[in-house]
Design a protein around this motif. Structure first.
Motif, short mmCIF file in Angstrom:
data_model
loop_
_atom_site.label_atom_id
_atom_site.label_comp_id
_atom_site.label_asym_id
_atom_site.label_seq_id
_atom_site.Cartn_x
_atom_site.Cartn_y
_atom_site.Cartn_z
N GLY A 138 81.69 52.63 -11.64
CA GLY A 138 80.76 53.68 -11.27
C GLY A 138 81.42 54.61 -10.29
N PRO A 139 80.73 55.67 -9.88
CA PRO A 139 81.36 56.65 -8.99
C PRO A 139 81.75 56.04 -7.65
CG PRO A 139 78.99 57.04 -9.16
CD PRO A 139 79.33 56.02 -10.19
N PHE A 140 82.97 56.35 -7.22
CA PHE A 140 83.46 55.90 -5.92
C PHE A 140 84.31 57.02 -5.35
CE2 PHE A 140 85.79 53.68 -2.70
CZ PHE A 140 84.92 52.70 -2.26
N ALA A 141 83.93 57.52 -4.19
CA ALA A 141 84.60 58.68 -3.60
C ALA A 141 85.20 58.31 -2.25
CB ALA A 141 83.60 59.84 -3.44
N ALA A 142 85.77 59.31 -1.59
CA ALA A 142 86.52 59.07 -0.36
C ALA A 142 85.66 58.47 0.76
CB ALA A 142 87.16 60.37 0.12
N ARG A 143 84.35 58.77 0.76
CA ARG A 143 83.49 58.27 1.84
C ARG A 143 82.44 57.27 1.35
NH1 ARG A 143 80.55 62.80 4.69
NH2 ARG A 143 79.99 61.09 6.11
N THR A 144 82.56 56.80 0.12
CA THR A 144 81.58 55.84 -0.39
C THR A 144 81.51 54.60 0.50
OG1 THR A 144 81.94 56.60 -2.66
CG2 THR A 144 80.90 54.45 -2.38
N HIS A 145 82.65 54.20 1.05
CA HIS A 145 82.67 52.98 1.87
C HIS A 145 81.80 53.11 3.12
CE1 HIS A 145 85.57 55.52 3.98
NE2 HIS A 145 85.49 54.70 5.01
N GLU A 146 81.44 54.34 3.51
CA GLU A 146 80.59 54.53 4.68
C GLU A 146 79.13 54.20 4.41
OE1 GLU A 146 81.13 58.38 6.46
OE2 GLU A 146 83.31 58.36 6.13
N LEU A 147 78.76 54.00 3.15
CA LEU A 147 77.37 53.71 2.81
C LEU A 147 76.97 52.28 3.15
CD1 LEU A 147 77.17 55.57 -0.62
CD2 LEU A 147 76.10 56.26 1.54
N GLY A 148 77.94 51.41 3.36
CA GLY A 148 77.64 50.02 3.69
C GLY A 148 78.92 49.22 3.82
N THR A 149 78.77 47.93 3.97
CA THR A 149 79.93 47.05 4.11
C THR A 149 80.52 46.74 2.73
OG1 THR A 149 78.96 46.04 6.08
CG2 THR A 149 80.73 44.83 4.99
N PHE A 150 81.85 46.85 2.63
CA PHE A 150 82.56 46.50 1.41
C PHE A 150 83.48 45.32 1.68
CE2 PHE A 150 80.92 50.51 0.14
CZ PHE A 150 80.89 50.48 -1.24
N LEU A 151 83.51 44.40 0.73
CA LEU A 151 84.34 43.21 0.83
C LEU A 151 85.35 43.20 -0.31
CD1 LEU A 151 81.54 40.55 1.55
CD2 LEU A 151 82.89 41.86 3.22
N GLY A 152 86.51 42.58 -0.07
CA GLY A 152 87.53 42.56 -1.11
C GLY A 152 88.36 41.29 -1.09
N ILE A 153 89.17 41.16 -2.12
CA ILE A 153 90.13 40.06 -2.25
C ILE A 153 91.48 40.67 -2.56
CG2 ILE A 153 90.82 38.05 -3.63
CD1 ILE A 153 87.82 37.55 -4.12
N ARG A 154 92.52 40.22 -1.83
CA ARG A 154 93.88 40.71 -2.06
C ARG A 154 94.74 39.60 -2.67
NH1 ARG A 154 93.06 42.85 3.32
NH2 ARG A 154 92.69 45.10 3.26
N ALA A 155 95.70 40.02 -3.44
CA ALA A 155 96.69 39.09 -4.00
C ALA A 155 98.05 39.77 -3.91
CB ALA A 155 96.37 38.75 -5.46
N GLY A 156 99.00 39.12 -3.28
CA GLY A 156 100.30 39.73 -3.10
C GLY A 156 100.24 41.01 -2.30
N GLY A 157 99.26 41.11 -1.41
CA GLY A 157 99.10 42.31 -0.58
C GLY A 157 98.31 43.42 -1.24
N ALA A 158 98.02 43.30 -2.54
CA ALA A 158 97.29 44.35 -3.25
C ALA A 158 95.82 44.00 -3.39
CB ALA A 158 97.91 44.56 -4.64
N LEU A 159 94.95 45.01 -3.30
CA LEU A 159 93.52 44.80 -3.50
C LEU A 159 93.26 44.58 -4.99
CD1 LEU A 159 90.70 44.85 -2.15
CD2 LEU A 159 90.57 47.27 -2.77
N VAL A 160 92.68 43.43 -5.34
CA VAL A 160 92.48 43.09 -6.75
C VAL A 160 91.01 42.91 -7.11
CG1 VAL A 160 94.77 42.06 -6.95
CG2 VAL A 160 92.80 40.60 -6.36
N ALA A 161 90.12 42.89 -6.13
CA ALA A 161 88.70 42.75 -6.41
C ALA A 161 87.90 43.27 -5.22
CB ALA A 161 88.33 41.29 -6.69
N MET A 162 86.70 43.79 -5.49
CA MET A 162 85.88 44.30 -4.40
C MET A 162 84.42 44.40 -4.83
SD MET A 162 86.83 48.38 -4.34
CE MET A 162 85.26 49.01 -3.75
N ALA A 163 83.56 44.52 -3.85
CA ALA A 163 82.13 44.76 -4.05
C ALA A 163 81.58 45.23 -2.71
CB ALA A 163 81.40 43.51 -4.52
#
Length: 243
Positions: A138-163
């Protein structure tokens, strides 16, 4: 799978929340918990365009759509979530239209193994945008992360999953941007992240919900297995001003 224990908590709180706010989630959010973000006036409201293209009108009148058009410039898009399908009015071009299911409830916990869930911030925006551009949640822009808390999972230093979180109508908070890199699917990352986001929402005394296109049967089945239920069908309509 046994339904999430949070379901009974949600039911107890529902008497204190107006669930009808979810019938027009964008308008409701921009006139309640996120009114500080609202741009426009009584006939049309939208989020800042560098957060999300979401906008809404209080009714389907010509005056309301004229006000919506006044908020748009160039190739800007207004994406609406409405109880009924929108008849595209004169002066607008249809970009996207389709039904979605609105689902409610906190997803049940899911084992994650050795992966670690981390909170994402402004420094992670390039990686978040790259992941959403690849997976199209879905749409994700430069300031979308300001709408709430985002969590992620990294593998080998790279972001591989988020919500994360997006619309906040009243005491409800939408879970969004659930995505996993194609090379890292099948490991339970989406389920674990969705459960973690749901827990943080409920910890604030709010109720989680989300939207998923009706055609995405696999995602709907996944959310149902985690204990979420379909509340109702809404219609997504994305419009541009006619040149």
């Amino acid at each position: 799978m046994r339904p999430s224990s949070s379901a009974s908590t949600r039911n107890r709180r529902m008497s204190d929340s107006d669930e009808t706010l979810l019938d027009r989630p964008i308008w409701s959010a921009l006139t309640t918990s996120q009114r500080h973000l609202a741009e426009g006036g009584p006939r049309a409201l939208r989020y800042p365009v560098d957060m999300t293209p979401f906008a809404d009108v209080p009714d389907m009148s010509a005056a309301s759509f004229a006000a919506l058009g006044d908020l748009l410039s160039g190739t800007q898009v207004a994406a609406l979530f409405t109880p009924e399908a929108v008849d595209v009015p004169a002066g607008f071009k249809l970009v996207l239209a389709g039904p979605c299911e609105q689902m409610i409830g906190s997803p049940a916990d899911s084992p994650l193994g050795d992966a670690e869930i981390v909170e994402l911030g402004a420094a992670d925006v390039p990686a978040m945008m790259a992941l959403t551009d690849l997976t199209k949640p879905g749409p994700f822009a430069a300031r979308t992360h300001e709408l709430g808390t985002f969590l992620g999972i990294r593998a080998g230093g790279a972001l591989v999953a988020m919500a994360g979180e997006r619309m906040k109508p009243g005491k409800f908070t939408e879970m969004t941007a659930v995505c996993v890199h194609p090379d890292h699917r099948g490991r339970g990352y989406a389920q674990a992240l969705l459960a973690a986001v749901g827990r943080q929402i409920e910890a604030r005394g709010e109720i989680p919900f989300l939207h998923v296109f009706s055609s995405n049967a696999s995602a709907i089945a996944l959310y149902q297995r985690q204990g979420m239920t379909i509340r109702r069908r809404l219609y997504v309509t994305a419009l541009m001003k006619q040149e």
